[in-house]
Design a protein around this motif. Structure first.
Motif, PDB file in Angstrom:
ATOM      1  N   GLU A   1      -3.122   4.643 -12.134  1.00  0.00           N
ATOM      2  CA  GLU A   1      -4.393   4.910 -11.600  1.00  0.00           C
ATOM      3  C   GLU A   1      -5.234   3.714 -11.480  1.00  0.00           C
ATOM      4  N   SER A   2      -5.105   2.735 -12.416  1.00  0.00           N
ATOM      5  CA  SER A   2      -5.948   1.373 -12.527  1.00  0.00           C
ATOM      6  C   SER A   2      -5.071   0.598 -11.106  1.00  0.00           C
TER       7      SER A   2
ATOM      8  N   SER B   1      -3.640   2.080  -8.593  1.00  0.00           N
ATOM      9  CA  SER B   1      -4.188   2.773  -7.357  1.00  0.00           C
ATOM     10  C   SER B   1      -5.707   2.505  -6.893  1.00  0.00           C
ATOM     11  N   ARG B   2      -6.538   2.181  -7.886  1.00  0.00           N
ATOM     12  CA  ARG B   2      -7.953   1.885  -7.659  1.00  0.00           C
ATOM     13  C   ARG B   2      -8.058   0.387  -6.957  1.00  0.00           C
ATOM     14  N   ARG B   3      -7.230  -0.475  -7.751  1.00  0.00           N
ATOM     15  CA  ARG B   3      -7.083  -2.020  -7.338  1.00  0.00           C
ATOM     16  C   ARG B   3      -6.639  -1.988  -5.877  1.00  0.00           C
ATOM     17  N   ALA B   4      -5.757  -1.249  -5.291  1.00  0.00           N
ATOM     18  CA  ALA B   4      -5.136  -1.352  -4.137  1.00  0.00           C
ATOM     19  C   ALA B   4      -6.058  -0.605  -3.136  1.00  0.00           C
ATOM     20  N   ASP B   5      -6.866   0.008  -3.449  1.00  0.00           N
ATOM     21  CA  ASP B   5      -7.713   1.030  -2.468  1.00  0.00           C
ATOM     22  C   ASP B   5      -8.592  -0.020  -1.618  1.00  0.00           C
ATOM     23  N   GLY B   6      -7.969   0.259  -0.197  1.00  0.00           N
ATOM     24  CA  GLY B   6      -8.838  -0.604   0.956  1.00  0.00           C
ATOM     25  C   GLY B   6      -8.092  -2.041   1.204  1.00  0.00           C
ATOM     26  N   SER B   7      -6.955  -2.071   0.619  1.00  0.00           N
ATOM     27  CA  SER B   7      -6.237  -3.232   0.467  1.00  0.00           C
ATOM     28  C   SER B   7      -5.096  -2.819   1.621  1.00  0.00           C
ATOM     29  N   LYS B   8      -3.949  -3.756   1.911  1.00  0.00           N
ATOM     30  CA  LYS B   8      -3.039  -3.775   2.613  1.00  0.00           C
ATOM     31  C   LYS B   8      -1.897  -3.178   1.966  1.00  0.00           C
TER      32      LYS B   8
ATOM     33  N   THR C   1       0.235  -0.310   0.120  1.00  0.00           N
ATOM     34  CA  THR C   1      -0.018   1.328  -0.087  1.00  0.00           C
ATOM     35  C   THR C   1       0.847   1.580  -1.354  1.00  0.00           C
TER      36      THR C   1
ATOM     37  N   GLU D   1       3.065   4.929  -4.023  1.00  0.00           N
ATOM     38  CA  GLU D   1       3.607   6.135  -3.902  1.00  0.00           C
ATOM     39  C   GLU D   1       3.961   6.123  -5.681  1.00  0.00           C
TER      40      GLU D   1
END
Length: 499
Positions: free
Chosen positions: A200-201, A203-210, A212, A214
Motif C-alpha cells: 500500500e505504501s 502504491s501511494r508513492r507511485a500514484d501520479g507517477s509513470k 504502474t 500490480e
C-alpha cells in the motif's frame, strides 16, 4: 527534507548561520582544502585555531569556530575529509561523507553554506551528502521526545562556480528522497510495515507517477505457482504479497529487471533465531525497499531505460502453518525445493521473483537482498557483495555502485558449490555447504534464472547488502543509525549506465 540550492556568490559575505569548509589530514594536522576562498585574516584565524585545537582533518571530524574575522556567518564549521589518498569508492565520496557529517552537526540550525570546492560532480555529491545527512526518523517519537528533538538543518546552499547545464540540485534531491524513502521503510516497525501495508505504501508513492503497479495476494500467488513466497509466508497471520512495478518510457534503451527481498520481519521461522538476533530483523526487507525507491526515482529522473521491479514480500513467523524443515515446495516454473533451514527464507522468495522476471526476458536481472550473514563475515558491515553469471555484468554493477559512492566488491560463483545443494527427494535443497555461504545462496538463486530468446542464460547479478543495509552503530558521514538506504543509488546508477 532540507531545502537545497546552488550558489556561486562569495562565501565570506553569505548571510547564513554557518559556513562549512573542508579540511584534509596533513602530516602536521588538519589543513584547509586547497582553493578555500576567504579573506587572508579569516584564513589565518581558521588555520591557527585548527592547530590550537589539535584538529587532524580525519574523516568525520567536525570543528566549530565562532567569530571568525571577515566572515558574516556566526559559525564556521570545518569538516575533515581524511587523507587525500585515502581509499573511498569514488573521488567525490569523501565530500559526500563530509557534507553529511557537517549536516548532522548542524541539526537545529536554520541555514548553512557548504563551500567544499570542486566542480559539478563534486557539487552533486555534496548536495546528496547534505540531504542524506539531514535525515531523521522521528515518526514514532512521543510528544515529549518529539518536542525536544532537534530538527534537521532547514536550508542549505552548495557552492558551485561557473555555469552548469544539468539540474544538479533537482537530481540530488530526487536521489536523496529515494534513499530517504528506503530508510523510512526499513525503520518502520514490523507491526506497522508488513506485506500488505508495504504494498500500500508503494502504491501511494507511485500514484501520479509513470510507474504502474500490480499486486498479487496469497490467492493469486497460489494460482501463479509461487511456492517459495507462499511457503515462507504461511506461518504468519499477515499473508504475503508480490508487487510488480513497471516503468516503461518511450524509446527505452534497454529493459532491466530488479528483484528485491521483502521479508518484513524474520523470526527465523521454526528454526527460530535467538532473541538478540531478531532485534534488527525489521530490516530484512531492505532489498525490496531499494528496488521500490530506485524505480520511483528513475521515473522521476526520466531515465530512458525500462525497469520492471519485483517486490517479494512475506513475514517469516512460527504460526501453526509454518514451513518445516523437510517440506518440499514447488516454485514458479515447476522446480521442487527441499526445505532444510527455515531461517534461509530469503532465497526462496527471491527465487520466485527471479523466475518471474526471467519470463519477460529482460536484458539483465539484478536482485538485491539482505541475504546472508556470511556476507558480513566476508566483507564487513559497509561493503555489499556482488556476484553474477556474467563477468561483464558483475563489473558493471560494482562499477555503478562505485560511481554512486557505495562500497561493493565482486565475488566468484565457483561451479563446485552447486553439488552441495543436491537433494535425494526434490530437484534441489535450498541450502548447501556452510563454507562460502554468501556464494552458496547466490548459486541457489542462479538456478532460477531463465533463458533469453537465443537459449542462453539471461544475464543476472546478485547484490548481498546484509552488512550495509542497517547500521547498528553510531552515525558516520551521511549514514544514520538504523536503515541506510543501501543499494538505492547503485541501482539508479546502474540503470543510468544503460541509457
Amino acid at each position: 527534507m532540507t531545502t537545497l540550492t546552488l550558489t556561486d556568490s562569495k562565501i565570506a559575505t553569505a548571510k547564513v548561520d554557518a559556513l562549512v569548509l573542508a579540511s584534509t589530514a596533513g602530516e602536521d594536522g588538519a589543513v584547509l582544502s586547497e582553493g578555500t576562498e576567504l579573506p587572508k585574516n579569516a584564513l589565518t584565524h581558521v588555520n591557527q585555531n585548527l592547530s590550537a585545537t589539535g584538529a587532524t582533518g580525519k574523516a568525520d571530524e567536525v570543528v566549530k569556530l565562532a567569530g571568525v574575522p571577515g566572515v558574516s556567518a556566526a559559525l564556521v564549521v570545518v569538516v575533515g575529509t581524511g587523507k587525500a589518498d585515502a581509499p573511498v569508492p569514488d573521488a567525490a565520496e569523501r565530500y559526500r561523507r563530509a557534507a553529511g557529517a557537517a549536516t548532522r552537526a548542524l541539526a537545529g540550525k536554520e541555514s548553512a553554506l557548504f563551500a567544499l570546492g570542486g566542480g559539478a560532480e563534486q557539487a552533486r555529491a555534496v548536495a546528496e551528502g547534505v540531504l542524506l545527512g539531514g535525515y531523521a526518523f522521528q515518526t514514532f517519537l512521543g510528544e515529549g521526545k518529539a518536542a525536544s528533538a532537534k530538527a534537521p538543518l532547514a536550508t542549505a546552499q552548495v557552492q558551485l562556480k561557473g555555469r552548469h547545464k544539468e539540474d544538479i540540485a533537482g537530481q540530488a534531491s530526487t536521489v536523496a528522497e529515494a534513499v530517504r524513502y528506503a530508510r523510512d521503510l526499513v525503520n518502520t516497525p514490523p507491526n506497522v510495515l508488513f506485506p500488505e501495508s508495504f504494498a500500500e505504501s508503494v502504491s501511494r508513492r507511485a500514484d501520479g507517477s509513470k510507474v504502474t503497479l500490480e499486486v498479487w495476494d496469497a490467492d493469486r500467488l497460489q494460482q501463479e505457482g509461487c511456492g517459495g513466497i507462499l511457503g515462507v509466508g504461511q506461518g504468519s497471520g499477515r499473508p504475503p504479497r508480490l508487487v510488480t512495478m513497471t516503468y516503461k518510457p518511450r524509446g527505452a534503451k534497454a529493459h532491466l529487471a530488479f528483484v528485491g527481498k521483502g521479508i518484513t520481519f524474520d523470526s527465523g521461522g521454526l528454526c527460530i533465531k535467538p532473541g538478540t538476533g531478531m532485534v534488527t530483523m525489521k530490516c530484512d526487507m531492505a532489498g525490496a525497499a531499494a528496488v521500490a525507491a530506485s524505480i520511483l526515482a528513475l521515473a522521476e529522473l526520466k531515465v530512458p531505460v525500462a525497469v520492471t521491479g519485483y517486490l517479494c514480500l512475506a513475514e517469516n513467523m512460527t504460526g501453526d502453518l509454518a514451513q518445516r524443515p523437510g517440506d518440499i515446495v514447488t516454485m514458479r516454473g515447476g522446480r521442487t525445493v527441499e526445505i532444510i533451514n527455515t531461517d534461509a527464507e530469503g532465497r526462496l522468495v527471491m527465487a520466485d521473483g527471479i523466475a518471474l522476471a526471467s519470463e519477460q526476458q529482460p536484458d539483465a536481472i539484478v536482485d538485491i537482498a539482505t541475504l546472508t550473514g556470511a556476507c558480513i563475515i566476508a566483507l564487513g558491515n559497509r561493503t555489499m557483495g556482488v556476484m553474477a553469471n556474467d563477468d561483464e555484468l558483475r563489473e558493471r554493477v560494482t562499477g555503478a555502485a562505485t560511481v554512486a559512492g557505495e562500497a561493493a566488491w565482486g565475488m566468484p560463483l565457483p561451479e563446485e558449490i552447486r553439488g552441495s545443494m543436491d537433494s535425494p527427494v526434490a530437484d534441489l535443497k535450498h541450502t548447501g555447504d556452510r563454507a562460502g555461504g554468501m556464494m552458496v545462496a547466490a548459486k541457489f538463486l542462479e538456478e532460477f534464472v531463465g533463458k533469453d530468446g537465443s537459449g542462453q542464460a539471461i544475464k543476472w547479478s546478485h547484490i548481498d547488502i546484509a552488512g550495509p543495509a542497517f547500521n547498528e552503530k553510531g552515525a558516520w558521514g551521511y549514514t544514520p543509525t538504523g536503515g541506510t538506504g543501501s543499494g538505492v543509488r547503485a541501482l539508479i546508477e546502474l540503470a543510468r549506465s544503460y541509457a
